[in-house]
Every structure is written in C-alpha cells, then in structure tokens.
Enzyme design. Structure first.
Site, PDB file in Angstrom:
ATOM      1  CB  SER A 199      -8.289   9.647  19.167  1.00  0.00           C
ATOM      2  OG  SER A 199      -6.953   9.331  19.385  1.00  0.00           O
ATOM      3  CB  ALA A 209      -9.377  15.167   9.791  1.00  0.00           C
ATOM      4  CD  GLU A 210     -13.157  11.990  12.694  1.00  0.00           C
ATOM      5  OE1 GLU A 210     -12.862  11.764  13.882  1.00  0.00           O
ATOM      6  OE2 GLU A 210     -14.130  12.680  12.355  1.00  0.00           O
ATOM      7  CB  SER A 211      -7.714   7.982  13.547  1.00  0.00           C
ATOM      8  OG  SER A 211      -7.555   7.439  12.232  1.00  0.00           O
ATOM      9  CE1 TYR A 245     -13.145  15.606  11.441  1.00  0.00           C
ATOM     10  CE2 TYR A 245     -15.099  16.385  10.297  1.00  0.00           C
ATOM     11  CZ  TYR A 245     -14.210  15.374  10.589  1.00  0.00           C
ATOM     12  OH  TYR A 245     -14.376  14.132  10.015  1.00  0.00           O
TER      13      TYR A 245
END
Length: 247
Positions: free
Chosen positions: A106, A148-150, A235
């Site tokens: 997310s 990048a993740e959240s 990613y």
C-alpha cells in the site's frame, strides 16, 4: 481497490457481509446472537478488510446503496487516501517467502511535518536511525524502502494485508515477534531486520535484497536473480531511485 479501515474483518464476518450484500439487507445478528456491529468490533486483525472492499465495490456498481453500506458497517467507510496496488504475479511484501506471490503493498502519504527529501516525518527520524544502527543498514535505504512501501504511513494496509510503514505481512510480523505491526517503531525495526538479512544472504547485492523484500527470497532463488515480475522489477527501480536522491 484497498481501504484502511479498522476493525479488520475475519472469515466469519466476511461471509456475513457477503451474504448481506447478496440479500441487500442488514443482518440483525449471527448464530451466536451477536449484532453485526459487535462482529465488527470483535473481528480479528489477521485479515485485510476484503468484505469492506466488497461492499464498496457493490455500492459503486449500483448493486446496493451507500445507505445500505453504512447500515451494514455502522459507519461510512472512506477509501484510503492513496492508491494501493496488488499483484498476482510475484509480490510478497516485506520478505514473505511466498512461492506464488500474491500479495501487494500500500502506498500512501503522511501528513506529519518533514524536512526530509523524501518526506519522512520528523517524528519517525529517530526510529529509522535506531533501526539503521541496530541492523547495520544505511538509514537512507530504510527510508527509501518506507517511501516506496507506504509513503511513511503507519496505518497503511495493502489489499493483501501487508501492514504499516514497511508493509509487513502478518506472518512476517508474527515471526519477528511483533504484536502490533501498526506501531511505527516495531514496524521499522522489523523491516530493517528483514532487509539486513536479505543483504547478508545476497552478499550485499542491493537489487537482489530489495527484490527479496518485495517478492520473497524464494522467488529470487528460483529465478536466480530479480524475478520476471513487472511489479518487482519496478519496485527495485523505485527504491533505488529514492535511495539515490539522498546522494
């Protein structure tokens, strides 16, 4: 589609909601005599709110009204402020060794003040610094992963159930001894430990370590390098791009 709504919903409640959607009616209680709202309040955090996604999708498609959704849940659900992406190719956030890779991450933003180039909130800086020292990982790499993740959002939840700033899957968090993966300090420390282990496993190869963080080390080993999953390849590029911004 992904939402960030508490409480999260277990299988039993999911089935109750899906049944209610089909009937377009409000269930008064389940077979235990619990009201629907009590089911929500007692629901286990172990699963992502698939049922809420189902309700919102049904509402948007015109199958049921927004008023019915609100009656079912007891509140008016709001979509997550940022887009959450999920993959059926090889995504396994936070080092989950999933062979078929069907998880997602997310991405959302934090409203806290920041002087960091990537927007890391000032109140998280000490956590990243401590995690970096504890696991001997560049603090800027940790922040690049978190971005990048959240987007540094402690409440972020992916459609697959990955949680918090570093997007830890429930099984991963449990394996690390983390009781509340939405607690920023624990989440960052957990993510730092995983990427540290990945770097050691792949002899410092950052691209492979990141690919394993995203798709699982099993997939990296299986393909002998970055897996041929578009999401994982993007990613790795994204994190490296963020990381280079600190140079």
């Amino acid at each position: 589609m992904s939402v960030t709504i508490l409480p999260y919903i277990d299988d039993k409640t999911t089935n109750a909601i899906q049944t209610a959607v089909k009937a377009a009616s409000v269930p008064a209680s389940d077979d235990t005599g619990c009201s629907f709202q009590e089911l929500l309040e007692n629901a286990d955090r172990a699963q992502q709110a698939m049922a809420v996604d189902t309700l919102i999708s049904a509402s948007q498609s015109g199958q049921i009204s927004a008023e019915t959704v609100q009656k079912l849940l007891g509140f008016n659900p709001q979509p997550c402020t940022a887009v959450s992406s999920s993959s059926t190719t090889g995504k396994a956030s936070a080092g989950t060794a999933a062979s078929n890779g069907s998880t997602g991450s997310s991405s959302s933003t934090s409203s806290s003040s920041s002087s960091d180039i990537l927007g890391c909130p000032d109140n998280l800086e000490d956590y990243f610094e401590e995690a970096a020292k504890t696991y001997n990982v560049d603090v800027n790499l940790l922040k690049a992963i978190a971005k990048a993740e959240s987007g540094f959002n402690p409440s972020a939840t992916s459609s697959a159930g990955a949680m918090g700033i570093m997007q830890l899957m429930p099984s991963t968090a449990s394996g690390l001894g983390i009781k509340d993966a939405y607690r920023a300090y624990d989440n960052i420390m957990g993510g730092a430990k995983i990427i540290s282990q990945n770097l050691e496993k792949y002899d410092g190869d950052l691209s492979l370590a990141l690919a394993a963080y995203n798709a699982g080390s099993g997939n990296v080993d299986k393909y002998g390098g970055i897996p041929p999953f578009e999401e994982t390849q993007n990613y790795v590029k994204k994190v490296l791009n963020y990381y280079q911004k600190y140079s």
